[in-house]
Enzyme design. Structure first.
Site, mmCIF file in Angstrom:
data_model
loop_
_atom_site.group_PDB
_atom_site.id
_atom_site.type_symbol
_atom_site.label_atom_id
_atom_site.label_comp_id
_atom_site.label_asym_id
_atom_site.label_seq_id
_atom_site.Cartn_x
_atom_site.Cartn_y
_atom_site.Cartn_z
ATOM 1 N N ASP A 27 15.602 42.656 19.337
ATOM 2 C CA ASP A 27 15.450 42.181 17.971
ATOM 3 C C ASP A 27 16.579 41.173 17.751
ATOM 4 O O ASP A 27 17.471 41.024 18.598
ATOM 5 C CB ASP A 27 15.523 43.352 16.986
ATOM 6 C CG ASP A 27 14.827 43.060 15.663
ATOM 7 O OD1 ASP A 27 14.534 41.875 15.379
ATOM 8 O OD2 ASP A 27 14.591 44.014 14.894
ATOM 9 N N HIS A 52 18.659 45.206 9.262
ATOM 10 C CA HIS A 52 19.127 43.852 8.974
ATOM 11 C C HIS A 52 20.552 43.870 8.423
ATOM 12 O O HIS A 52 21.288 42.884 8.542
ATOM 13 C CB HIS A 52 18.213 43.163 7.956
ATOM 14 C CG HIS A 52 16.848 42.858 8.486
ATOM 15 N ND1 HIS A 52 15.811 43.765 8.439
ATOM 16 C CD2 HIS A 52 16.348 41.746 9.074
ATOM 17 C CE1 HIS A 52 14.734 43.234 8.986
ATOM 18 N NE2 HIS A 52 15.027 42.010 9.372
ATOM 19 N N HIS A 61 9.028 48.411 16.963
ATOM 20 C CA HIS A 61 10.373 48.130 17.507
ATOM 21 C C HIS A 61 10.655 49.225 18.515
ATOM 22 O O HIS A 61 10.935 50.348 18.121
ATOM 23 C CB HIS A 61 11.429 48.148 16.421
ATOM 24 C CG HIS A 61 11.176 47.191 15.297
ATOM 25 N ND1 HIS A 61 10.355 47.498 14.216
ATOM 26 C CD2 HIS A 61 11.621 45.931 15.085
ATOM 27 C CE1 HIS A 61 10.332 46.470 13.383
ATOM 28 N NE2 HIS A 61 11.079 45.493 13.881
#
Length: 335
Positions: free
Chosen positions: A249, A181, A169
């Site tokens: 993302d 998340h 990432h």
């Protein structure tokens, strides 16, 4: 040709609905992403990929998260199961780079046969003692240089198999002690340490066709998460030297606060090329597509460059590669 829509979107089920087809026809997403809910049989997955591309009106890249271990959408008994990357690399020892190439060449073989021509891997985040457990065993080791070597082997295996890698990432999620998340991680490391460790694998792999951002605040550089930060995007583009396509993302992850439209616009304004949106309603997908709009000229050039990495897979002997991999890693290679 007209510009692609600056989005990568998903589907609710195993075939597109009439409403999804209409949305994708109108907004022409650059690409699509698959999840476990979209997968049943090989024939069904191939038909869904055909649906996506027909609706978008172009040969859209279709990606998936097939890292192996906990994060893999294709599962046994139809497809291979894989050890978590950290365990796999440890088991392979001195043979890890060769084993990683074969692992991802076999993954690419399975994906390409389904019409999936991209994978959200390699993940070259550098973990530390306090790395959150959601990330740790997905990493390729603990040393930045070796992680970059594993990432390059993964890239080479996927590209040889006709699959476009997505490095993640960027510019590094390894120091995060929170799961993005669910909450926004903050990293307080000094800039020199970030350059020396976290950013180093991404700099080594800056020619990867596509990259995915980290929803992480790097306090030494900005108060905003990288996905929404023009300062961080400047670091990624200029200091790390990554000038290929950058997708966010998932823009709906709870690390980011605000409505999806504003977040999408802010990410594009910061310098992201494409908004990845997952697991939303049809209305939310439409909101993101409208906010992201069409790719600007620079993003379109990067998109075309990413697609230029596509190649016809090389010929391989699957049983021979399986046997070679077991010799390198052991009988538990597939978990």
């Amino acid at each position: 040709m007209s510009s692609f829509g600056a989005t990568i979107l998903d589907a609710e089920g195993q075939r597109l609905t009439v409403e999804e087809k209409a949305l994708f026809r109108d907004t022409k997403p650059f690409g699509f992403i698959l999840f476990a809910r979209n997968i049943d049989t090989p024939d069904q997955v191939r038909a869904l990929c055909d649906d996506f591309r027909e609706a978008a009106g172009h040969d859209a890249p279709i990606t998936i998260d097939q890292e192996g271990g906990r994060v893999q959408r294709l599962r046994a008994p139809t497809w291979r199961e894989w050890l978590p990357p950290m365990n796999f690399v440890k088991a392979a020892g001195a043979n890890a780079a060769e084993a990683m190439y074969i692992r991802f060449r076999l993954i690419a073989h399975e994906l390409y046969a389904l019409g999936i021509d991209s994978n959200c891997a390699p993940m070259v985040d550098v973990p530390g003692p306090e790395t959150h457990e959601f990330l740790y065993n997905r990493c390729y080791g603990t040393d930045a240089r070796n992680i970059a070597l594993m990432g390059q082997a993964a890239n080479d295996g996927m590209l040889a198999g006709g699959v476009l890698p997505v490095i993640k990432h960027i510019p590094g999620h390894g120091r995060a002690t929170a799961d993005s998340h669910f909450e926004l991680p903050h990293v307080s490391a000094a800039r020199d340490d970030l350059d020396r460790v976290d950013f180093a694998p991404f700099k080594r792999l800056r020619d990867t066709p596509m990259g995915m951002t980290a929803h992480v605040v790097y306090e030494a550089i900005d108060v905003l998460p990288a996905t929404l930060s023009s300062k961080m995007m400047q670091v990624i583009r200029e200091d790390i030297g990554f000038d290929n396509l950058i997708m966010t993302d998932d823009i709906s992850m709870k690390a980011l606060s605000g409505n999806l439209g504003d977040l999408s616009r802010d990410a594009i304004a910061a310098g992201c090329d494409v908004i990845l949106h997952c697991n939303g309603t049809l209305e939310e997908r439409a909101e993101v597509a409208a906010a992201a709009g069409e790719m600007n000229d620079a993003a379109q050039r990067r998109a075309q460059r990413a697609l230029s990495y596509r190649q016809t897979p090389d010929d391989i002997d699957i049983p021979a590669l399986d046997a070679q991999l077991k010799a390198l890693v052991g009988e538990e290679v597939h978990g």
